[in-house]
Design an enzyme around this catalytic site. Structure first.
Site, PDB file in Angstrom:
ATOM      1  N   SER A 111      59.735 -11.168  16.852  1.00 31.96           N
ATOM      2  CA  SER A 111      58.434 -11.750  17.176  1.00 31.96           C
ATOM      3  C   SER A 111      57.753 -12.344  15.950  1.00 31.96           C
ATOM      4  O   SER A 111      56.894 -13.211  16.083  1.00 31.96           O
ATOM      5  CB  SER A 111      57.535 -10.693  17.811  1.00 31.96           C
ATOM      6  OG  SER A 111      57.502  -9.542  17.022  1.00 31.96           O
ATOM      7  N   HIS A 142      62.711 -16.294  21.230  1.00 34.91           N
ATOM      8  CA  HIS A 142      61.596 -15.356  21.337  1.00 34.91           C
ATOM      9  C   HIS A 142      61.073 -15.344  22.773  1.00 34.91           C
ATOM     10  O   HIS A 142      60.362 -16.262  23.195  1.00 34.91           O
ATOM     11  CB  HIS A 142      60.501 -15.779  20.338  1.00 34.91           C
ATOM     12  CG  HIS A 142      59.314 -14.893  20.322  1.00 34.91           C
ATOM     13  ND1 HIS A 142      58.066 -15.338  19.973  1.00 34.91           N
ATOM     14  CD2 HIS A 142      59.167 -13.573  20.611  1.00 34.91           C
ATOM     15  CE1 HIS A 142      57.207 -14.338  20.044  1.00 34.91           C
ATOM     16  NE2 HIS A 142      57.853 -13.255  20.434  1.00 34.91           N
ATOM     17  N   ASN A 157      52.822 -15.834  18.091  1.00 31.80           N
ATOM     18  CA  ASN A 157      52.187 -14.653  17.501  1.00 31.80           C
ATOM     19  C   ASN A 157      51.269 -14.984  16.332  1.00 31.80           C
ATOM     20  O   ASN A 157      50.364 -14.223  16.023  1.00 31.80           O
ATOM     21  CB  ASN A 157      53.250 -13.624  17.099  1.00 31.80           C
ATOM     22  CG  ASN A 157      53.726 -12.860  18.320  1.00 31.80           C
ATOM     23  OD1 ASN A 157      52.985 -12.713  19.293  1.00 31.80           O
ATOM     24  ND2 ASN A 157      54.956 -12.390  18.305  1.00 31.80           N
TER      25      ASN A 157
HETATM   26  N1  3HC Z   1      59.335  -7.544  36.827  1.00 35.93           N
HETATM   27  C1  3HC Z   1      59.230  -8.285  37.940  1.00 35.93           C
HETATM   28  N2  3HC Z   1      58.044  -8.697  38.420  1.00 35.93           N
HETATM   29  C2  3HC Z   1      56.932  -8.347  37.759  1.00 35.93           C
HETATM   30  C3  3HC Z   1      56.969  -7.583  36.570  1.00 35.93           C
HETATM   31  C4  3HC Z   1      58.246  -7.178  36.108  1.00 35.93           C
HETATM   32  N3  3HC Z   1      58.393  -6.451  34.974  1.00 35.93           N
HETATM   33  N4  3HC Z   1      55.698  -7.411  36.106  1.00 35.93           N
HETATM   34  C5  3HC Z   1      54.906  -8.057  36.980  1.00 35.93           C
HETATM   35  N5  3HC Z   1      55.638  -8.613  37.965  1.00 35.93           N
HETATM   36  C6  3HC Z   1      55.176  -9.466  39.067  1.00 35.93           C
HETATM   37  C7  3HC Z   1      54.485  -8.679  40.153  1.00 35.93           C
HETATM   38  O1  3HC Z   1      55.405  -8.210  41.104  1.00 35.93           O
HETATM   39  C8  3HC Z   1      53.543  -9.710  40.732  1.00 35.93           C
HETATM   40  O2  3HC Z   1      54.237 -10.595  41.580  1.00 35.93           O
HETATM   41  P1  3HC Z   1      53.462 -11.445  42.727  1.00 35.93           P
HETATM   42  O3  3HC Z   1      52.275 -12.090  42.091  1.00 35.93           O
HETATM   43  O4  3HC Z   1      54.464 -12.423  43.198  1.00 35.93           O
HETATM   44  O5  3HC Z   1      53.078 -10.411  43.733  1.00 35.93           O
HETATM   45  C9  3HC Z   1      53.150 -10.531  39.514  1.00 35.93           C
HETATM   46  O6  3HC Z   1      54.166 -10.332  38.539  1.00 35.93           O
HETATM   47  C10 3HC Z   1      51.824 -10.089  38.984  1.00 35.93           C
HETATM   48  O7  3HC Z   1      51.906  -8.703  38.661  1.00 35.93           O
HETATM   49  P2  3HC Z   1      50.791  -7.632  38.998  1.00 35.93           P
HETATM   50  O8  3HC Z   1      50.137  -7.985  40.294  1.00 35.93           O
HETATM   51  O9  3HC Z   1      51.402  -6.289  38.854  1.00 35.93           O
HETATM   52  O10 3HC Z   1      49.777  -7.697  37.819  1.00 35.93           O
HETATM   53  P3  3HC Z   1      49.070  -8.928  37.184  1.00 35.93           P
HETATM   54  O11 3HC Z   1      48.640  -9.903  38.215  1.00 35.93           O
HETATM   55  O12 3HC Z   1      48.078  -8.348  36.258  1.00 35.93           O
HETATM   56  O13 3HC Z   1      50.218  -9.634  36.335  1.00 35.93           O
HETATM   57  C11 3HC Z   1      51.275  -9.980  34.319  1.00 35.93           C
HETATM   58  C12 3HC Z   1      50.882  -8.966  35.350  1.00 35.93           C
HETATM   59  C13 3HC Z   1      52.407 -10.868  34.851  1.00 35.93           C
HETATM   60  C14 3HC Z   1      51.787  -9.194  33.125  1.00 35.93           C
HETATM   61  C15 3HC Z   1      50.050 -10.890  33.961  1.00 35.93           C
HETATM   62  O14 3HC Z   1      48.927 -10.096  33.747  1.00 35.93           O
HETATM   63  C16 3HC Z   1      50.260 -11.723  32.731  1.00 35.93           C
HETATM   64  O15 3HC Z   1      50.876 -12.773  32.784  1.00 35.93           O
HETATM   65  N6  3HC Z   1      49.708 -11.252  31.598  1.00 35.93           N
HETATM   66  C17 3HC Z   1      49.899 -11.907  30.310  1.00 35.93           C
HETATM   67  C18 3HC Z   1      51.199 -11.494  29.729  1.00 35.93           C
HETATM   68  C19 3HC Z   1      51.452 -12.141  28.406  1.00 35.93           C
HETATM   69  O16 3HC Z   1      50.643 -12.832  27.813  1.00 35.93           O
HETATM   70  N7  3HC Z   1      52.638 -11.898  27.870  1.00 35.93           N
HETATM   71  C20 3HC Z   1      53.029 -12.399  26.576  1.00 35.93           C
HETATM   72  C21 3HC Z   1      52.684 -11.401  25.557  1.00 35.93           C
HETATM   73  S1  3HC Z   1      53.111 -11.945  23.941  1.00 35.93           S
HETATM   74  C22 3HC Z   1      54.730 -11.567  23.787  1.00 35.93           C
HETATM   75  O17 3HC Z   1      55.364 -11.011  24.660  1.00 35.93           O
HETATM   76  C23 3HC Z   1      55.334 -11.905  22.476  1.00 35.93           C
HETATM   77  C24 3HC Z   1      55.670 -10.686  21.694  1.00 35.93           C
HETATM   78  O18 3HC Z   1      56.379 -11.092  20.534  1.00 35.93           O
HETATM   79  C25 3HC Z   1      54.468  -9.855  21.283  1.00 35.93           C
END
Ligand code: 3HC
Length: 286
Positions: free
Chosen positions: A123, A144, A194
């Protein structure tokens, strides 16, 4: 091997949140996968998280039970790095520690045939420094992925000092074969994502620590005010506070004081409250 058509088996080093996610999307794209971690218990945890995620697709009727089992069957778990020797591309997603990554890359360089692309999901760490321990720095590239990998559509392709142009092209095509969209970053600390995300998270944590607003209002303000899916405190919990601290410390070291990690982030990590994965971070998940 740099031709997408020649890729049959994907090696993944690390079966944590990111490694398991990468193994899952590779298997969902039809590839055979070898997923390796150092302990059987970690490999099993990787399979459990893949199964949980696949169940969500089944619940939504995007996969049926048979397809779920096919995906799982395409993934072979192992604790031996040597079992990756027949892989056509490898993605490393081990802990964010340069010594650990360099040891893995030195071993992969020995184990894998010439020309096999070795990608890292780091990352914030330098692709060039990771690649420097191999005899094939031209075949080392950053891929990434974002967390949660099965849901997030973006993958950042990071170009090291020595990465060949056709390896960069391969990295884009491979990510697209996993149904992802890509963008490219030079090998500068934190890359695009990041470098910009970590100060945002740290500023959210500082705002909370300095009493600007409640954590709920900070998250709500940023969600409704800037149309992002998660505010900084809930996103930090989602990523893992230890991961955020490691990334922030690397950026701080490389880019100076404007990247200083928030004091409260360090205190939470010292207390073992790492976010969703431990059940407590800024919020409680029990
Ligand atoms: N596997 C499969 N499906 C998943 C899942 C997983 N691990 N996690 C969530 N989902 C699906 C759910 O089933 C749901 O599907 P639907 O809308 O079709 O019913 C959908 O994703 C939304 O999930 P939830 O309803 O449980 O919860 P949210 O609406 O809060 O969504 C989230 C969760 C997808 C994580 C959303 O909040 C999001 O996009 N958040 C931002 C995440 C982000 O920014 N990630 C990047 C971080 S930075 C990074 O990773 C880099 C590293 O180097 C630090």
């Amino acid at each position: 091997m740099r031709d997408l058509e020649d890729i049959e088996t994907v090696g993944v080093v690390g079966a944590g949140t990111m490694g398991a996610g990468i193994a899952q999307v590779s298997a969902m794209a039809g590839y055979s996968v070898v997923m390796r971690d150092v302990e059987t218990e970690y490999v099993q945890r990787g399979f459990d998280s893949i199964e949980d995620s696949l169940d969500r697709f089944v619940e939504k009727e995007e996969l049926d039970e048979g397809e779920k089992l096919d995906v799982l069957e395409r993934i072979q778990g192992t604790t031996e790095l040597s079992e990756l020797s027949d892989c056509d591309v490898v993605v490393e997603a081990a802990v964010e520690n340069m010594d650990v990554k360099q040891d893995i890359f030195a071993d992969l360089d020995e184990e894998l045939p010439e020309d096999v692309v070795l990608a890292t999901n780091t990352s914030t760490l330098s692709i060039t420094t990771i690649a420097s321990v191999t005899d094939r720095p031209e075949d080392v590239v950053g891929l990434h992925f974002m967390n949660p990998v099965p849901v997030m559509t973006g993958v950042e392709v990071v170009v090291g000092e020595k990465t060949d142009d056709d390896v960069v092209e391969f990295a884009h095509q491979f990510a697209e074969a996993l149904d992802k969209e890509t963008w490219e970053s030079d090998d500068k600390p934190g890359f695009v994502t990041n470098r910009i995300l970590m100060p945002w998270l740290n500023e959210g944590i500082r705002a909370f620590d300095e009493g600007v607003a409640s954590k709920e209002d900070i998250d709500k303000g940023m969600k409704l005010g800037t149309n992002v899916p998660m505010g900084p405190l809930e996103l930090a919990d989602h990523i893992g506070l230890d991961i955020c601290l490691d990334a922030s410390e690397t950026l701080h070291e490389e880019l100076g004081d404007r990247y200083k990690p928030a004091y409260l982030l360090k205190r939470k990590v010292d207390a073992g409250d790492l976010g969703k994965k431990t059940g407590t971070g800024f919020y409680d998940y029990e």
